[in-house]
Scaffold this motif. Structure first.
Motif, PDB file in Angstrom:
ATOM      1  N   ARG A 281      32.426  44.020  41.247  1.00 38.77           N
ATOM      2  CA  ARG A 281      33.855  44.011  41.539  1.00 38.77           C
ATOM      3  C   ARG A 281      34.265  42.669  42.126  1.00 38.77           C
ATOM      4  N   ARG A 282      35.432  42.206  41.703  1.00 41.81           N
ATOM      5  CA  ARG A 282      35.938  40.906  42.164  1.00 41.81           C
ATOM      6  C   ARG A 282      36.672  41.082  43.501  1.00 41.81           C
ATOM      7  N   ARG A 283      36.490  40.049  44.376  1.00 41.02           N
ATOM      8  CA  ARG A 283      37.185  40.063  45.666  1.00 41.02           C
ATOM      9  C   ARG A 283      37.580  38.631  46.013  1.00 41.02           C
ATOM     10  N   ASN A 284      38.813  38.422  46.428  1.00 42.62           N
ATOM     11  CA  ASN A 284      39.335  37.100  46.803  1.00 42.62           C
ATOM     12  C   ASN A 284      39.471  36.998  48.309  1.00 42.62           C
ATOM     13  N   LEU A 285      38.976  35.833  48.875  1.00 49.16           N
ATOM     14  CA  LEU A 285      39.044  35.585  50.321  1.00 49.16           C
ATOM     15  C   LEU A 285      39.870  34.327  50.575  1.00 49.16           C
ATOM     16  N   ARG A 286      40.664  34.403  51.628  1.00 48.01           N
ATOM     17  CA  ARG A 286      41.390  33.211  52.064  1.00 48.01           C
ATOM     18  C   ARG A 286      40.516  32.410  53.039  1.00 48.01           C
ATOM     19  N   ALA A 287      40.825  31.146  53.228  1.00 45.58           N
ATOM     20  CA  ALA A 287      40.077  30.298  54.177  1.00 45.58           C
ATOM     21  C   ALA A 287      40.104  30.928  55.560  1.00 45.58           C
ATOM     22  N   SER A 288      38.939  30.894  56.226  1.00 40.51           N
ATOM     23  CA  SER A 288      38.747  31.429  57.589  1.00 40.51           C
ATOM     24  C   SER A 288      38.664  32.953  57.606  1.00 40.51           C
ATOM     25  N   GLU A 289      38.728  33.609  56.475  1.00 44.33           N
ATOM     26  CA  GLU A 289      38.592  35.062  56.436  1.00 44.33           C
ATOM     27  C   GLU A 289      37.122  35.430  56.458  1.00 44.33           C
ATOM     28  N   THR A 290      36.754  36.454  57.239  1.00 40.81           N
ATOM     29  CA  THR A 290      35.365  36.879  57.407  1.00 40.81           C
ATOM     30  C   THR A 290      34.987  37.838  56.303  1.00 40.81           C
ATOM     31  N   LEU A 291      33.880  37.528  55.621  1.00 38.08           N
ATOM     32  CA  LEU A 291      33.403  38.427  54.583  1.00 38.08           C
ATOM     33  C   LEU A 291      32.674  39.602  55.203  1.00 38.08           C
ATOM     34  N   PHE A 292      31.724  39.337  56.129  1.00 37.57           N
ATOM     35  CA  PHE A 292      31.067  40.381  56.924  1.00 37.57           C
ATOM     36  C   PHE A 292      30.603  39.737  58.218  1.00 37.57           C
TER      37      PHE A 292
ATOM     38  N   GLU B  87      33.478  31.191  43.260  1.00 34.28           N
ATOM     39  CA  GLU B  87      34.210  29.972  43.585  1.00 34.28           C
ATOM     40  C   GLU B  87      34.333  29.869  45.100  1.00 34.28           C
ATOM     41  N   GLY B  88      34.431  28.611  45.606  1.00 34.44           N
ATOM     42  CA  GLY B  88      34.636  28.391  47.036  1.00 34.44           C
ATOM     43  C   GLY B  88      33.323  28.255  47.808  1.00 34.44           C
ATOM     44  N   GLU B  89      33.447  28.226  49.148  1.00 37.34           N
ATOM     45  CA  GLU B  89      32.283  28.005  50.023  1.00 37.34           C
ATOM     46  C   GLU B  89      32.422  28.862  51.262  1.00 37.34           C
ATOM     47  N   LEU B  90      31.288  29.502  51.686  1.00 37.28           N
ATOM     48  CA  LEU B  90      31.245  30.311  52.906  1.00 37.28           C
ATOM     49  C   LEU B  90      30.294  29.644  53.904  1.00 37.28           C
ATOM     50  N   PHE B  91      30.585  29.825  55.187  1.00 41.88           N
ATOM     51  CA  PHE B  91      29.780  29.232  56.266  1.00 41.88           C
ATOM     52  C   PHE B  91      29.104  30.347  57.044  1.00 41.88           C
ATOM     53  N   ILE B  92      27.759  30.122  57.326  1.00 42.85           N
ATOM     54  CA  ILE B  92      26.979  31.096  58.109  1.00 42.85           C
ATOM     55  C   ILE B  92      26.702  30.459  59.463  1.00 42.85           C
TER      56      ILE B  92
ATOM     57  N   THR C  61      26.662  36.345  60.107  1.00 44.31           N
ATOM     58  CA  THR C  61      28.087  36.434  59.784  1.00 44.31           C
ATOM     59  C   THR C  61      28.405  35.424  58.692  1.00 44.31           C
ATOM     60  N   ALA C  62      29.343  35.846  57.748  1.00 41.34           N
ATOM     61  CA  ALA C  62      29.761  34.953  56.656  1.00 41.34           C
ATOM     62  C   ALA C  62      31.267  34.781  56.740  1.00 41.34           C
ATOM     63  N   ILE C  63      31.703  33.487  56.880  1.00 43.02           N
ATOM     64  CA  ILE C  63      33.134  33.177  57.023  1.00 43.02           C
ATOM     65  C   ILE C  63      33.515  32.223  55.894  1.00 43.02           C
ATOM     66  N   ALA C  64      34.669  32.460  55.254  1.00 43.63           N
ATOM     67  CA  ALA C  64      35.120  31.606  54.165  1.00 43.63           C
ATOM     68  C   ALA C  64      35.592  30.270  54.705  1.00 43.63           C
ATOM     69  N   SER C  65      34.971  29.181  54.247  1.00 40.21           N
ATOM     70  CA  SER C  65      35.409  27.844  54.635  1.00 40.21           C
ATOM     71  C   SER C  65      36.634  27.432  53.823  1.00 40.21           C
ATOM     72  N   THR C  66      36.700  27.895  52.578  1.00 40.32           N
ATOM     73  CA  THR C  66      37.839  27.635  51.688  1.00 40.32           C
ATOM     74  C   THR C  66      38.227  28.954  51.028  1.00 40.32           C
ATOM     75  N   ASP C  67      39.289  28.897  50.203  1.00 38.38           N
ATOM     76  CA  ASP C  67      39.616  30.083  49.414  1.00 38.38           C
ATOM     77  C   ASP C  67      38.459  30.367  48.471  1.00 38.38           C
ATOM     78  N   CYS C  68      38.008  31.609  48.478  1.00 42.51           N
ATOM     79  CA  CYS C  68      36.802  31.958  47.732  1.00 42.51           C
ATOM     80  C   CYS C  68      37.060  33.144  46.799  1.00 42.51           C
ATOM     81  N   THR C  69      36.233  33.197  45.762  1.00 39.69           N
ATOM     82  CA  THR C  69      36.183  34.361  44.892  1.00 39.69           C
ATOM     83  C   THR C  69      34.748  34.841  44.849  1.00 39.69           C
ATOM     84  N   VAL C  70      34.512  36.084  45.272  1.00 38.32           N
ATOM     85  CA  VAL C  70      33.171  36.643  45.315  1.00 38.32           C
ATOM     86  C   VAL C  70      33.147  37.919  44.484  1.00 38.32           C
ATOM     87  N   MET C  71      31.958  38.253  43.995  1.00 34.86           N
ATOM     88  CA  MET C  71      31.733  39.500  43.265  1.00 34.86           C
ATOM     89  C   MET C  71      30.826  40.374  44.102  1.00 34.86           C
TER      90      MET C  71
END
Length: 643
Positions: A117-128, A142-147, A175-185
């Motif tokens: 399933r596709r999921r879109n994250l905005r910058a600074s949004e926490t994935l988990f 697409e994009g980059e996440l910071f741990i 913890t995983a935080i979006a550094s930029t706008d991201c697209t994750v599956m």
């Protein structure tokens, strides 16, 4: 045209002519038993590959069985299952190839992306966050996440959250935080375990990623985070799905499965491909019964005739009226003759009345004379009786005197003779009185007799002549009235004949629809000319072009189903008749003819059943007709008798 057969009862000998009974029925059942045995065998299989192969064989057997025996639901079901089983078989084959090459080739995330399933994250949004319950595996598109715990950035093509899925606690370790706008599956925990069973490459790749993660957490990092699309030898597509493309392969398999489905839904297929039917009705022509001019033609094309049924009137102003003129002259002469005779009858009637009154006066005078005669006779009779009595007394005295000797015998004889004469006169007078009284009595009854016994002329001669003349006058009146009636009948007949040749009403049954016209008001026409045509929209037919083979299979009364363009309703119908290519019914008898007829096509006329949903007279509308009782195998058997 085929007539005289019931649409619902067929004998086995006729079915055998078309290859439906006998050995063909046994062959159909044999395919059914084979298909049933193959279905049972699928339950015996322990692995998917042989199960799918046997299932495909059972699909083919069931399709053959359904096509022979005309079992539409089974044909549709297994026609749809066949491409599905073929697709699954190809997928299992591709998976087997992937397992064999999993140890030597890198994993490509494309294999599991369709299941994620596709999921879109905005910058600074926490994935988990750390200590969250782990329920999904993530893949960065697409994009980059910071741990933060590792002070590491994770980019496209990397998996995240794999360690927590396999740990005993089942919780996130970072913890995983979006550094930029991201697209994750994302892929659920259960789906990940299922994917591991079908994709060994995914398991090997996740094992490598977990190993790297554990080394990094222990501070023994030997290399950077491994992306899913890591460097390695580029693998050429080996499976059928990779070789032709997944969408192309699926489309080909679906189209393969649609073939028996289409055959079943549009049963049989050759009927749809072999005709272009049209709604029609019987065409009725109105012709001119006489020559003349059209009057009162107000009904237009498409309108319904009113309840009187009169559409127009024909008038011939130049028709020969001489017969009517002669008959009218004859009638006028008859009327004048009757008036003249009646006038004479009235005169005779008045004269008879006058003579009746005169006769009554004569009768009264006659009666009065008789009354006077009766009175005179009665008076004379009274006097004569007295004389008789005196004469009798004188004769007795004379006899006494003769005895005493005072009178002679001669005197006695004279007295006796006188008495006898008077006695005779008395008798005669009494008789005369009786006759007069009888005449008086008869006069009261209307019978008048004179003294000599004759009837007076005034009582019969004039009145008889008048009555005879009255009878003649009455007879003349009757003859004149009969002549007048004959003249009236002749005139009525001549007028009727004149109306027949000079005026005529054009009638059609009420509520019929005018279909076409060839005339208008004040148009001059000849006898027999076409005026207009009309149809009965309550009787709807469908003109169906068919092959000669199908025409031979159709029977009068056989069921049919009609579907009109733009109308989702399916209408029940029956076969009315069939015609060969050389004897088709054309536009002179039908309101519309299908444009799909060719020189070699036969014709089937189908009657839409009365009581079906109301149709607004859709003459000429395109229609699709199917015959449920005709099966594809029957058609093929009839088309190829030796097959």
């Amino acid at each position: 045209m085929y007539v005289g057969e019931s649409p619902d009862v067929y004998d086995l000998s006729r079915l055998a002519e078309f290859g439906v009974g006998g050995a063909d029925m046994a062959s159909g059942e044999s395919f059914g038993y084979i298909a049933s045995a193959l279905v049972f065998a699928t339950f015996y299989m322990r692995t998917m590959l042989p199960l799918r192969i046997v299932a495909i064989a059972s699909n083919v057997a069931f399709i053959t069985y359904a096509a022979i025996d005309g079992l539409t639901p089974i044909l549709i079901l297994h026609g749809a299952l066949l491409p599905l089983n073929l697709l699954r078989l190809l997928q299992i084959r591709d998976l087997t190839v992937q397992v064999e090459k999993a140890a030597t080739h890198e994993f490509s995330a494309r294999a599991i992306l369709p299941f994620m399933r596709r999921r879109n994250l905005r910058a600074s949004e926490t994935l988990f966050s750390a200590n969250d319950v782990a329920e999904e595996l993530y893949y960065i598109v697409e994009g980059e996440l910071f741990i933060p715990e590792l002070q590491q950035a994770v980019g496209p093509g990397s998996f995240l959250g794999e360690i927590a899925l396999f740990s005993s606690s089942g919780r996130r370790t970072a913890t995983a935080i979006a550094s930029t706008d991201c697209t994750v599956m994302s892929l659920g925990k259960k789906a990940v375990f299922a994917a591991l069973l079908h994709s060994p490459q995914l398991g090997i790749h996740l094992l490598r990623v977990i190993t790297v993660r554990m080394l990094e957490n222990a501070g023994n990092r030997d290399q950077q985070l491994i992306p899913a699309e890591a460097s390695g030898p580029t693998r050429e597509p080996d499976g059928l799905l990779d070789r032709f493309g997944r969408k192309t392969t699926i489309a080909a398999l679906v189209m393969l499965g649609l073939i028996p489905v289409v055959v079943a839904i549009y049963q049989p297929l050759y009927i749809v491909l072999d005709r272009d039917a049209a709604v029609t009705s019987w065409l009725n022509e109105a012709t001119a019964p006489i020559a003349g001019t059209i009057e009162g033609f107000e009904t237009r094309i498409g309108q319904q005739v009113d309840q009187t049924g009169v559409v127009a009137t024909l008038a011939d102003r130049s028709a020969d009226r001489s017969g009517v003129i002669k008959a009218e002259s004859h009638e006028r002469r008859a009327e004048a003759r009757l008036a003249q005779v009646k006038q004479y009858q009235d005169k005779v009637t008045r004269l008879a009345k006058e003579w009746s009154e005169r006769r009554a006066r004569y009768a009264d005078g006659f009666r009065r004379d008789l009354d006077l005669d009766v009175q005179d006779l009665e008076h004379g009779l009274s006097l004569l009786k007295e004389r008789v009595e005196l004469a009798e007394a004188s004769a007795r005295r004379r006899r006494s005197l003769r005895v005493t000797g005072t009178a002679s015998q001669a005197d006695e004889d004279v007295a006796t003779s006188s008495h006898r004469e008077l006695q005779v006169s008395l008798t005669q007078m009494e008789k005369a009185l009786e006759r007069v009284r009888e005449r008086r009595r008869l006069a009261d009854q209307g019978v008048f007799l004179q003294q000599d016994g004759k009837v007076p002329e005034w009582s019969w001669r004039s009145i008889d002549e008048i009555e005879l003349e009255a009878a003649r006058a009455n007879r003349a009146v009757s003859d004149a009235e009969e002549e007048l009636n004959t003249a009236g009948s002749t005139l009525a007949e001549e007028r009727k004949n004149l109306r027949m040749v000079s005026t005529a009403s054009i009638h059609v049954p009420p509520s019929m629809t005018i279909w076409s016209t060839a005339i208008g008001n004040n148009s001059a026409v000849k006898q027999g000319d076409r005026l207009f045509s009309w149809i009965d929209c309550r009787v709807l037919l469908v003109d169906v072009p068919v092959t000669e083979t199908l025409a031979a299979l159709l029977r009068e009364g056989m069921r049919a189903t009609v579907l009109l363009d733009g109308d989702p309703t399916s209408y029940g119908a029956t076969v009315l008749q069939t015609r060969g290519a050389s004897s088709r019914i054309g536009r002179s008898e039908l309101a519309g003819v299908s444009p799909g007829h060719k020189n070699w096509t036969a014709q089937a006329l189908v009657s839409i059943k009365a009581g079906e949903a109301s149709l607004q007279c859709p003459i000429g509308r395109r229609a699709f007709v199917s015959f449920p009782d005709i099966r594809l195998v029957q058609y093929l058997r009839a088309y190829m008798p030796g097959w």
